[in-house]
Enzyme design. Sequence first.
Site, short mmCIF file in Angstrom:
data_model
loop_
_atom_site.label_atom_id
_atom_site.label_comp_id
_atom_site.label_asym_id
_atom_site.label_seq_id
_atom_site.Cartn_x
_atom_site.Cartn_y
_atom_site.Cartn_z
N HIS A 155 60.08 -3.26 -6.77
CA HIS A 155 59.32 -2.82 -7.75
C HIS A 155 59.60 -1.65 -8.40
O HIS A 155 60.07 -0.56 -9.11
CB HIS A 155 58.36 -2.76 -7.60
N ASP A 363 61.41 7.20 -11.50
CA ASP A 363 60.04 6.07 -11.70
C ASP A 363 60.97 4.49 -11.21
O ASP A 363 62.84 4.33 -11.80
CB ASP A 363 59.57 5.97 -13.20
P1 ADP Z 1 53.57 1.53 -13.70
O1 ADP Z 1 54.03 0.53 -12.09
O2 ADP Z 1 53.82 2.80 -12.41
O3 ADP Z 1 52.06 2.08 -14.22
P2 ADP Z 1 55.33 1.13 -15.75
O4 ADP Z 1 55.33 1.96 -17.18
O5 ADP Z 1 56.67 0.52 -14.97
O6 ADP Z 1 54.25 1.71 -15.02
O7 ADP Z 1 53.90 0.04 -16.33
C1 ADP Z 1 52.62 0.50 -16.50
C2 ADP Z 1 51.99 -1.17 -17.00
O8 ADP Z 1 50.44 -0.22 -17.67
C3 ADP Z 1 52.28 -1.22 -18.89
O9 ADP Z 1 52.17 -2.02 -19.10
C4 ADP Z 1 51.91 -0.52 -19.83
O10 ADP Z 1 51.11 -0.89 -20.76
C5 ADP Z 1 50.10 -0.36 -18.44
N1 ADP Z 1 49.07 1.28 -18.92
C6 ADP Z 1 49.35 1.69 -18.94
N2 ADP Z 1 48.08 2.49 -19.41
C7 ADP Z 1 47.61 2.57 -19.44
C8 ADP Z 1 46.14 2.41 -20.01
N3 ADP Z 1 45.53 3.26 -20.79
N4 ADP Z 1 45.33 1.12 -20.12
C9 ADP Z 1 45.85 -0.37 -19.78
N5 ADP Z 1 47.36 -0.07 -19.73
C10 ADP Z 1 47.97 0.92 -19.58
#
Ligand code: ADP
Length: 461
Positions: A155, A363
């Site tokens: 991932h 990322d």
């Molecule tokens: P990572 O897997 O590195 O955290 P991604 O952008 O691929 O980054 O995925 C992050 C996921 O977590 C997304 O689905 C996003 O909506 C969710 N997310 C990020 N911040 C929050 C938050 N404050 N509350 C709820 N969900 C969150």
Amino acid sequence: MRRLVIVSNRVGDPECEVTGGLTVCILDGLRERGGMWFGWNGEIVDPEDGIGVSCTRCGNVILVTMPLTEEDYQEYYLGFCNGALWPVHHYRLDLARFTQENSDAYRRVNERFAEALAPLLTRDDIIWVHDYHLIPLAAALWARGARNRIGFFLHIPFPSPDILMAMPEHEWLMNAITRYDVIGFQTKTDQANFCRFVCEHMGGEMVRGEVLRVAGNTLLAAVFPAGIDVDSFAAMAATPEAEERIEWLHRCGEARVNIIGVDRLDYTKGLPERLRSFKRLLELYPQNCKAVTLMQIAPPTREEVKAYADIRRELEALSGEINGQFGDFDWTPVRYVHRNVPRNTLAALFRGSQVGLVTPLRDGMNLVAKEYIAAQDKANPGVLVLSRFAGAAEDLEEALIVNPYDADDVAHAMQRAIEMPREERRARHAALLSRVRQHNAGNWMGSFLRALDAPAHPLAA
Ligand code: ADP
């Protein structure tokens, strides 16, 4: 259809509402064909109490979980996975810490997982292992006699060979990873870095297309960009409750334009750089004072790791500094929210924000970029400002692509987004939405499983 066995560090919770898109997608896939999800249950136990497996059945899906000991948690999870592999794969050698105890723990936990999983497998199962916590699992299963097709999806990014070689354990890890039959990457860059390592440093060769041969193993190394469930996220952003939230946001907000950032509070996400870029926006384009607000939602993560505590302090200091320098009685330039937010609230906030700011320093994919696109009103969409170092940038060309290290570049892009005429916004958004649809969560899972289901490559014999 053969039974599917998913293995990941954490097992998804079918009951959990805040569960993200990929977890839901995997659960749906498991329900469709029946199967097992194996991994850590998030619990830490005293080794004296035993570290056996627990099974829960949900319809035709069995969740099989194991706890970790405190030592495993410190050394395997925090130490090796998050203290060495995560920074190396995100090009942050300055933050990587390597110790023998941590790499021994990584081996130990993977061996223990394999020991518990191997007897639960049947000959026809196909096994799909997820992410950097479990790189040596296929080799450990093979050592226990499993001869199933085993796939691995990374991932996170795969770094260029010279970065990877700084890691003391890289040869062992690379030998282990080549025991998979299929290895999936988020982007062409990741796949190319991997193939370069195998061909230039392990004596491997590309035998055809994406097929590699190395040390007697033949494997497929291909790109499967992760995605979201576009329709369900778009639907969440367009409910009457979402409309109400958006109206509330505009009523109670002091600004005309809302810029939104949503990221775990991780040093890879470029949050201090983002705040500095926002500060540059206010300096270079002072007409934005009292007119634009940056809402940064950054829930806590891995707080036991020092680098994460440091980034939190830096972010708090920076947002305080910007609010102190530019803010007024009737305007707070940066709104910083340090907690998790329900997904439907996030969807509404995305739709209510004219600019989506996704500027990680590195990322794997970044699903927030895709969620922002899915949540927009097609008739009057917002603009995505996207880091060239997010995996998503390989595909989402119609976003405003920026260099997150260059505060002026990001500031100019924000200004361009704020001023962009509706026609251009609509054209860019339509193109982006079709790309997000093409690479959605279902296609990600379906294409990986097709590759894994396919008979072994003829050259493997
Ligand atoms: P990572 O897997 O590195 O955290 P991604 O952008 O691929 O980054 O995925 C992050 C996921 O977590 C997304 O689905 C996003 O909506 C969710 N997310 C990020 N911040 C929050 C938050 N404050 N509350 C709820 N969900 C969150």
